[in-house]
Design a protein around this motif. Structure first.
Motif, PDB file in Angstrom:
ATOM      1  N   GLY A 150      -5.074  -6.666  -7.012  1.00 43.51           N
ATOM      2  CA  GLY A 150      -4.374  -5.469  -6.888  1.00 43.51           C
ATOM      3  C   GLY A 150      -4.074  -4.953  -5.429  1.00 43.51           C
ATOM      4  O   GLY A 150      -3.445  -3.958  -5.086  1.00 43.51           O
ATOM      5  N   ARG A 151      -5.009  -5.420  -4.623  1.00 40.52           N
ATOM      6  CA  ARG A 151      -5.308  -4.862  -3.246  1.00 40.52           C
ATOM      7  C   ARG A 151      -4.462  -5.869  -2.276  1.00 40.52           C
ATOM      8  O   ARG A 151      -4.872  -5.564  -0.964  1.00 40.52           O
ATOM      9  CB  ARG A 151      -6.635  -4.469  -2.810  1.00 40.52           C
ATOM     10  CG  ARG A 151      -7.395  -3.766  -3.770  1.00 40.52           C
ATOM     11  CD  ARG A 151      -8.900  -3.717  -3.542  1.00 40.52           C
ATOM     12  NE  ARG A 151      -9.550  -3.386  -2.169  1.00 40.52           N
ATOM     13  CZ  ARG A 151     -10.755  -3.412  -1.861  1.00 40.52           C
ATOM     14  NH1 ARG A 151     -11.479  -4.026  -2.797  1.00 40.52           N
ATOM     15  NH2 ARG A 151     -10.827  -3.182  -0.811  1.00 40.52           N
ATOM     16  N   VAL A 152      -4.078  -6.919  -2.780  1.00 42.54           N
ATOM     17  CA  VAL A 152      -3.447  -7.975  -2.043  1.00 42.54           C
ATOM     18  C   VAL A 152      -2.008  -8.012  -2.044  1.00 42.54           C
ATOM     19  O   VAL A 152      -1.457  -8.011  -3.278  1.00 42.54           O
ATOM     20  CB  VAL A 152      -4.295  -9.346  -2.114  1.00 42.54           C
ATOM     21  CG1 VAL A 152      -3.234 -10.535  -1.571  1.00 42.54           C
ATOM     22  CG2 VAL A 152      -5.545  -9.195  -1.719  1.00 42.54           C
ATOM     23  N   GLY A 153      -1.207  -8.103  -1.190  1.00 45.11           N
ATOM     24  CA  GLY A 153       0.046  -8.453  -1.149  1.00 45.11           C
ATOM     25  C   GLY A 153       0.388 -10.048  -0.582  1.00 45.11           C
ATOM     26  O   GLY A 153      -0.002 -10.411   0.578  1.00 45.11           O
ATOM     27  N   PHE A 154       1.036 -10.855  -1.635  1.00 41.32           N
ATOM     28  CA  PHE A 154       1.194 -12.460  -1.398  1.00 41.32           C
ATOM     29  C   PHE A 154       2.709 -12.651  -1.097  1.00 41.32           C
ATOM     30  O   PHE A 154       3.348 -12.392  -1.835  1.00 41.32           O
ATOM     31  CB  PHE A 154       0.687 -13.014  -2.437  1.00 41.32           C
ATOM     32  CG  PHE A 154       0.488 -14.608  -2.331  1.00 41.32           C
ATOM     33  CD1 PHE A 154       0.004 -15.213  -1.165  1.00 41.32           C
ATOM     34  CD2 PHE A 154       1.515 -15.347  -3.011  1.00 41.32           C
ATOM     35  CE1 PHE A 154       0.045 -16.652  -0.917  1.00 41.32           C
ATOM     36  CE2 PHE A 154       1.609 -16.784  -3.188  1.00 41.32           C
ATOM     37  CZ  PHE A 154       0.931 -17.248  -2.080  1.00 41.32           C
ATOM     38  N   LEU A 155       2.881 -13.328  -0.013  1.00 43.00           N
ATOM     39  CA  LEU A 155       4.159 -13.699   0.224  1.00 43.00           C
ATOM     40  C   LEU A 155       4.362 -15.094   0.379  1.00 43.00           C
ATOM     41  O   LEU A 155       4.071 -15.559   1.500  1.00 43.00           O
ATOM     42  CB  LEU A 155       5.006 -13.102   1.460  1.00 43.00           C
ATOM     43  CG  LEU A 155       6.388 -13.098   1.729  1.00 43.00           C
ATOM     44  CD1 LEU A 155       7.280 -12.837   0.442  1.00 43.00           C
ATOM     45  CD2 LEU A 155       6.858 -12.355   2.762  1.00 43.00           C
TER      46      LEU A 155
ATOM     47  N   ASP B 166      12.206   3.506  -2.127  1.00 41.23           N
ATOM     48  CA  ASP B 166      11.900   3.535  -0.602  1.00 41.23           C
ATOM     49  C   ASP B 166      11.917   2.010  -0.109  1.00 41.23           C
ATOM     50  O   ASP B 166      12.351   2.002   1.184  1.00 41.23           O
ATOM     51  CB  ASP B 166      10.356   4.025  -0.571  1.00 41.23           C
ATOM     52  CG  ASP B 166      10.465   5.731  -0.626  1.00 41.23           C
ATOM     53  OD1 ASP B 166      11.553   6.234  -0.554  1.00 41.23           O
ATOM     54  OD2 ASP B 166       9.373   6.254  -0.960  1.00 41.23           O
ATOM     55  N   VAL B 167      11.400   1.082  -0.742  1.00 34.79           N
ATOM     56  CA  VAL B 167      11.064  -0.077  -0.202  1.00 34.79           C
ATOM     57  C   VAL B 167      12.469  -0.851  -0.007  1.00 34.79           C
ATOM     58  O   VAL B 167      12.901  -1.623   0.783  1.00 34.79           O
ATOM     59  CB  VAL B 167      10.218  -1.156  -0.847  1.00 34.79           C
ATOM     60  CG1 VAL B 167       8.886  -0.793  -0.526  1.00 34.79           C
ATOM     61  CG2 VAL B 167      10.256  -1.236  -2.404  1.00 34.79           C
TER      62      VAL B 167
ATOM     63  N   VAL C 191       5.012  -5.849  -0.642  1.00 33.14           N
ATOM     64  CA  VAL C 191       4.332  -4.586  -0.208  1.00 33.14           C
ATOM     65  C   VAL C 191       4.730  -3.405  -1.112  1.00 33.14           C
ATOM     66  O   VAL C 191       4.304  -2.079  -0.678  1.00 33.14           O
ATOM     67  CB  VAL C 191       4.961  -4.531   0.914  1.00 33.14           C
ATOM     68  CG1 VAL C 191       4.778  -5.462   2.253  1.00 33.14           C
ATOM     69  CG2 VAL C 191       6.555  -3.710   1.282  1.00 33.14           C
ATOM     70  N   LEU C 192       5.188  -3.412  -2.145  1.00 34.62           N
ATOM     71  CA  LEU C 192       5.377  -2.257  -3.159  1.00 34.62           C
ATOM     72  C   LEU C 192       4.202  -1.756  -3.596  1.00 34.62           C
ATOM     73  O   LEU C 192       4.276  -0.165  -3.556  1.00 34.62           O
ATOM     74  CB  LEU C 192       5.964  -2.977  -4.370  1.00 34.62           C
ATOM     75  CG  LEU C 192       6.455  -2.004  -5.563  1.00 34.62           C
ATOM     76  CD1 LEU C 192       7.679  -1.008  -4.837  1.00 34.62           C
ATOM     77  CD2 LEU C 192       6.728  -2.591  -6.655  1.00 34.62           C
ATOM     78  N   HIS C 193       3.209  -2.185  -3.632  1.00 34.78           N
ATOM     79  CA  HIS C 193       1.921  -1.435  -3.971  1.00 34.78           C
ATOM     80  C   HIS C 193       1.144  -1.064  -2.907  1.00 34.78           C
ATOM     81  O   HIS C 193      -0.365  -0.803  -3.094  1.00 34.78           O
ATOM     82  CB  HIS C 193       1.237  -2.359  -5.107  1.00 34.78           C
ATOM     83  CG  HIS C 193       0.852  -3.579  -4.505  1.00 34.78           C
ATOM     84  ND1 HIS C 193       1.685  -4.612  -4.171  1.00 34.78           N
ATOM     85  CD2 HIS C 193      -0.397  -4.191  -4.281  1.00 34.78           C
ATOM     86  CE1 HIS C 193       1.177  -5.657  -3.637  1.00 34.78           C
ATOM     87  NE2 HIS C 193      -0.154  -5.448  -4.165  1.00 34.78           N
ATOM     88  N   ASP C 194       1.492  -1.124  -1.510  1.00 38.12           N
ATOM     89  CA  ASP C 194       0.863  -0.568  -0.437  1.00 38.12           C
ATOM     90  C   ASP C 194      -0.445  -1.572  -0.313  1.00 38.12           C
ATOM     91  O   ASP C 194      -1.642  -0.829  -0.185  1.00 38.12           O
ATOM     92  CB  ASP C 194       0.666   0.784  -0.506  1.00 38.12           C
ATOM     93  CG  ASP C 194       0.227   1.368   0.932  1.00 38.12           C
ATOM     94  OD1 ASP C 194       0.531   0.632   1.856  1.00 38.12           O
ATOM     95  OD2 ASP C 194      -0.452   2.299   0.902  1.00 38.12           O
ATOM     96  N   PRO C 195      -0.498  -2.769  -0.206  1.00 33.17           N
ATOM     97  CA  PRO C 195      -1.705  -3.484  -0.293  1.00 33.17           C
ATOM     98  C   PRO C 195      -2.620  -3.326   1.226  1.00 33.17           C
ATOM     99  O   PRO C 195      -1.902  -2.998   2.262  1.00 33.17           O
ATOM    100  CB  PRO C 195      -1.327  -5.024  -0.299  1.00 33.17           C
ATOM    101  CG  PRO C 195       0.126  -4.979   0.094  1.00 33.17           C
ATOM    102  CD  PRO C 195       0.770  -3.870  -0.282  1.00 33.17           C
ATOM    103  N   GLU C 196      -3.883  -3.736   1.132  1.00 31.36           N
ATOM    104  CA  GLU C 196      -4.600  -3.546   2.244  1.00 31.36           C
ATOM    105  C   GLU C 196      -4.668  -4.799   2.962  1.00 31.36           C
ATOM    106  O   GLU C 196      -4.653  -4.864   4.284  1.00 31.36           O
ATOM    107  CB  GLU C 196      -6.208  -3.366   1.996  1.00 31.36           C
ATOM    108  CG  GLU C 196      -6.444  -1.932   1.139  1.00 31.36           C
ATOM    109  CD  GLU C 196      -7.786  -2.049   0.648  1.00 31.36           C
ATOM    110  OE1 GLU C 196      -8.586  -2.188   1.243  1.00 31.36           O
ATOM    111  OE2 GLU C 196      -7.801  -1.809  -0.748  1.00 31.36           O
TER     112      GLU C 196
END
Length: 227
Positions: A78-83, A115-116, A147-152
Protein backbone atom coordinates in the motif's frame (compact mmCIF):
# COMPACT_ATOMS: atom_id res chain seq x y z
CA UNK A 1 21.24 8.16 10.22
CA UNK A 2 18.21 7.35 8.06
CA UNK A 3 17.63 3.75 7.03
CA UNK A 4 17.67 3.11 3.27
CA UNK A 5 14.34 3.10 1.46
CA UNK A 6 15.59 0.07 -0.49
CA UNK A 7 18.37 -2.28 0.55
CA UNK A 8 19.35 -5.31 -1.55
CA UNK A 9 22.13 -7.72 -0.72
CA UNK A 10 22.83 -10.45 -3.27
CA UNK A 11 19.28 -10.46 -4.65
CA UNK A 12 18.64 -13.43 -6.92
CA UNK A 13 15.53 -14.29 -8.91
CA UNK A 14 15.22 -17.22 -11.31
CA UNK A 15 12.89 -17.86 -14.22
CA UNK A 16 13.11 -21.62 -14.53
CA UNK A 17 16.80 -22.47 -14.66
CA UNK A 18 17.81 -18.99 -15.84
CA UNK A 19 18.81 -16.35 -13.32
CA UNK A 20 16.96 -13.17 -14.26
CA UNK A 21 18.73 -11.39 -11.38
CA UNK A 22 22.01 -12.65 -9.98
CA UNK A 23 23.55 -11.24 -6.80
CA UNK A 24 22.27 -7.67 -7.21
CA UNK A 25 23.14 -5.36 -4.31
CA UNK A 26 22.52 -1.66 -3.68
CA UNK A 27 21.05 0.78 -1.16
CA UNK A 28 18.87 3.77 -2.02
CA UNK A 29 18.18 6.60 0.40
CA UNK A 30 14.65 7.91 1.03
CA UNK A 31 13.72 10.57 -1.51
CA UNK A 32 16.50 9.55 -3.91
CA UNK A 33 16.08 8.21 -7.44
CA UNK A 34 17.73 5.17 -9.02
CA UNK A 35 17.80 4.78 -12.80
CA UNK A 36 18.28 1.25 -14.14
CA UNK A 37 19.79 0.71 -17.58
CA UNK A 38 20.33 -2.44 -19.58
CA UNK A 39 19.34 -4.24 -22.78
CA UNK A 40 16.10 -6.16 -23.14
CA UNK A 41 16.22 -9.24 -20.93
CA UNK A 42 18.79 -7.72 -18.56
CA UNK A 43 16.48 -8.04 -15.55
CA UNK A 44 15.17 -4.46 -15.23
CA UNK A 45 11.46 -5.32 -15.13
CA UNK A 46 12.11 -8.34 -12.93
CA UNK A 47 13.84 -6.05 -10.43
CA UNK A 48 10.84 -3.70 -10.32
CA UNK A 49 8.42 -6.59 -9.89
CA UNK A 50 10.43 -7.98 -6.97
CA UNK A 51 10.48 -4.55 -5.31
CA UNK A 52 6.72 -4.26 -5.89
CA UNK A 53 6.23 -7.65 -4.13
CA UNK A 54 4.82 -9.15 -7.34
CA UNK A 55 7.69 -11.67 -7.53
CA UNK A 56 9.43 -13.44 -4.67
CA UNK A 57 13.22 -13.35 -4.36
CA UNK A 58 14.91 -16.75 -4.64
CA UNK A 59 18.08 -15.70 -2.85
CA UNK A 60 19.80 -12.85 -1.04
CA UNK A 61 18.15 -10.25 1.16
CA UNK A 62 15.72 -7.50 0.18
CA UNK A 63 14.25 -4.73 2.34
CA UNK A 64 11.81 -2.14 0.99
CA UNK A 65 10.67 0.76 3.17
CA UNK A 66 12.14 -1.01 6.16
CA UNK A 67 10.28 -4.28 5.54
CA UNK A 68 11.88 -7.61 4.62
CA UNK A 69 10.69 -9.31 1.44
CA UNK A 70 8.87 -11.54 0.96
CA UNK A 71 7.77 -12.08 4.58
CA UNK A 72 6.63 -8.50 5.20
CA UNK A 73 5.46 -7.74 1.68
CA UNK A 74 1.94 -7.17 2.97
CA UNK A 75 3.20 -4.09 4.83
CA UNK A 76 4.79 -2.62 1.68
CA UNK A 77 2.17 -2.93 -1.04
CA UNK A 78 0.00 0.00 0.00
CA UNK A 79 3.04 2.29 0.16
CA UNK A 80 4.29 1.60 -3.37
CA UNK A 81 3.12 2.95 -6.72
CA UNK A 82 3.91 0.62 -9.65
CA UNK A 83 3.82 1.78 -13.26
CA UNK A 84 4.65 -1.10 -15.58
CA UNK A 85 4.23 -1.83 -19.27
CA UNK A 86 0.69 -3.03 -18.57
CA UNK A 87 -1.62 -0.22 -17.46
CA UNK A 88 -3.48 -2.33 -14.84
CA UNK A 89 -6.65 -0.58 -15.96
CA UNK A 90 -9.91 -2.23 -16.97
CA UNK A 91 -10.35 -1.28 -20.63
CA UNK A 92 -14.15 -1.42 -20.61
CA UNK A 93 -14.38 0.93 -17.63
CA UNK A 94 -13.87 4.68 -17.83
CA UNK A 95 -10.83 6.36 -16.32
CA UNK A 96 -13.02 7.71 -13.51
CA UNK A 97 -14.48 4.26 -12.80
CA UNK A 98 -11.01 2.70 -12.77
CA UNK A 99 -9.68 5.27 -10.36
CA UNK A 100 -12.69 5.04 -8.07
CA UNK A 101 -12.18 1.27 -7.93
CA UNK A 102 -8.53 1.71 -6.95
CA UNK A 103 -9.50 4.42 -4.49
CA UNK A 104 -11.74 1.95 -2.67
CA UNK A 105 -8.91 -0.60 -2.58
CA UNK A 106 -6.59 1.94 -0.93
CA UNK A 107 -9.16 3.73 1.24
CA UNK A 108 -8.72 6.98 -0.70
CA UNK A 109 -11.38 9.70 -0.77
CA UNK A 110 -13.23 10.32 -4.05
CA UNK A 111 -12.01 13.92 -4.18
CA UNK A 112 -8.52 12.56 -4.76
CA UNK A 113 -9.76 10.86 -7.94
CA UNK A 114 -10.89 14.18 -9.37
CA UNK A 115 -7.62 15.82 -8.38
CA UNK A 116 -5.43 13.31 -10.21
CA UNK A 117 -7.69 13.32 -13.27
CA UNK A 118 -7.10 17.07 -13.44
CA UNK A 119 -3.37 16.67 -12.89
CA UNK A 120 -2.93 14.24 -15.78
CA UNK A 121 -5.19 16.26 -18.07
CA UNK A 122 -7.94 13.65 -18.47
CA UNK A 123 -10.91 15.38 -16.81
CA UNK A 124 -12.64 16.02 -20.17
CA UNK A 125 -12.35 12.33 -21.18
CA UNK A 126 -12.78 10.81 -17.74
CA UNK A 127 -16.16 9.23 -18.58
CA UNK A 128 -15.01 7.57 -21.80
CA UNK A 129 -14.01 3.88 -21.74
CA UNK A 130 -10.26 3.33 -21.55
CA UNK A 131 -10.34 1.28 -24.78
CA UNK A 132 -11.21 4.48 -26.68
CA UNK A 133 -8.03 6.22 -25.50
CA UNK A 134 -4.82 6.70 -27.43
CA UNK A 135 -1.74 4.94 -26.05
CA UNK A 136 -0.56 8.23 -24.56
CA UNK A 137 -3.88 8.77 -22.80
CA UNK A 138 -3.79 5.24 -21.40
CA UNK A 139 -0.31 5.97 -20.05
CA UNK A 140 -1.53 9.15 -18.37
CA UNK A 141 -4.43 7.25 -16.80
CA UNK A 142 -1.96 4.62 -15.58
CA UNK A 143 0.15 7.37 -14.01
CA UNK A 144 -2.97 8.62 -12.22
CA UNK A 145 -3.60 5.10 -10.90
CA UNK A 146 0.01 4.71 -9.73
CA UNK A 147 0.02 7.92 -7.66
CA UNK A 148 -3.62 7.91 -6.54
CA UNK A 149 -2.80 6.66 -3.02
CA UNK A 150 0.15 9.04 -2.57
CA UNK A 151 2.82 6.29 -2.39
CA UNK A 152 6.20 6.75 -0.72
CA UNK A 153 7.99 4.72 -3.39
CA UNK A 154 7.46 4.83 -7.15
CA UNK A 155 8.56 1.93 -9.36
CA UNK A 156 8.49 3.19 -12.94
CA UNK A 157 9.13 0.98 -15.97
CA UNK A 158 9.96 3.39 -18.82
CA UNK A 159 7.31 5.81 -17.52
CA UNK A 160 7.37 8.29 -20.41
CA UNK A 161 6.88 5.65 -23.11
CA UNK A 162 4.06 6.68 -25.49
CA UNK A 163 3.98 10.23 -24.11
CA UNK A 164 4.49 13.32 -26.26
CA UNK A 165 6.61 16.20 -24.89
CA UNK A 166 3.58 18.05 -23.50
CA UNK A 167 2.31 14.93 -21.71
CA UNK A 168 5.76 14.38 -20.21
CA UNK A 169 5.55 17.88 -18.73
CA UNK A 170 2.05 17.14 -17.40
CA UNK A 171 3.08 14.01 -15.48
CA UNK A 172 6.46 15.33 -14.31
CA UNK A 173 5.12 16.80 -11.02
CA UNK A 174 3.54 13.42 -10.20
CA UNK A 175 6.30 10.95 -11.07
CA UNK A 176 9.38 13.10 -11.67
CA UNK A 177 12.07 14.20 -9.25
CA UNK A 178 9.83 17.11 -8.23
CA UNK A 179 7.42 14.62 -6.62
CA UNK A 180 9.88 14.17 -3.74
CA UNK A 181 9.24 10.43 -3.66
CA UNK A 182 11.82 7.68 -3.67
CA UNK A 183 11.93 6.34 -7.24
CA UNK A 184 13.32 3.42 -9.21
CA UNK A 185 13.09 4.05 -12.95
CA UNK A 186 14.05 1.85 -15.89
CA UNK A 187 15.26 3.66 -18.99
CA UNK A 188 17.02 3.25 -22.34
CA UNK A 189 17.79 6.98 -22.52
CA UNK A 190 21.27 7.66 -21.08
CA UNK A 191 21.02 11.45 -21.23
CA UNK A 192 17.52 11.82 -19.81
CA UNK A 193 17.91 8.97 -17.35
CA UNK A 194 21.16 10.24 -15.84
CA UNK A 195 19.78 13.75 -15.60
CA UNK A 196 16.69 12.57 -13.73
CA UNK A 197 18.31 10.38 -11.02
CA UNK A 198 20.91 10.26 -8.25
CA UNK A 199 22.20 6.70 -8.64
CA UNK A 200 22.66 4.56 -11.77
CA UNK A 201 22.50 0.77 -11.95
CA UNK A 202 23.52 -1.05 -15.12
CA UNK A 203 22.27 -4.61 -15.60
CA UNK A 204 23.39 -7.15 -18.16
CA UNK A 205 22.36 -10.77 -18.04
CA UNK A 206 20.83 -10.23 -14.61
CA UNK A 207 24.10 -9.03 -13.09
CA UNK A 208 25.05 -5.54 -11.94
CA UNK A 209 27.75 -4.35 -14.34
CA UNK A 210 27.58 -0.74 -13.15
CA UNK A 211 26.59 0.98 -9.90
CA UNK A 212 27.61 4.59 -9.33
CA UNK A 213 26.27 8.09 -8.66
CA UNK A 214 24.92 9.54 -11.88
CA UNK A 215 27.46 12.36 -11.66
CA UNK A 216 30.20 9.76 -12.21
CA UNK A 217 28.50 7.99 -15.15
CA UNK A 218 28.68 8.92 -18.83
CA UNK A 219 26.46 8.00 -21.76
CA UNK A 220 29.39 6.04 -23.19
CA UNK A 221 29.51 3.89 -20.05
CA UNK A 222 25.80 3.15 -20.42
CA UNK A 223 26.33 2.33 -24.08
CA UNK A 224 28.76 -0.45 -23.14
CA UNK A 225 25.89 -2.32 -21.48
CA UNK A 226 24.21 -2.73 -24.85
CA UNK A 227 27.22 -4.09 -26.76
Amino acid sequence: MTDPAIELDGLTRRHGEREALSGVSFALDPGASLVVFGPNGAGKTTLLRVLATLLRPHGGRAKVLGKALPDEGWAVRGRVGFLGHASLLYRDLTARENLRFHARLHGVERDRVEDVLDQVGLRSRADDPVHTYSRGMVQRAAVARAVLHDPELLLLDEPTANLDPHAVEVVEPLIGAASGRTRVITSHDPVGGLKDADLALGLRGGKAELLAPTTAVTAAMIGELYR
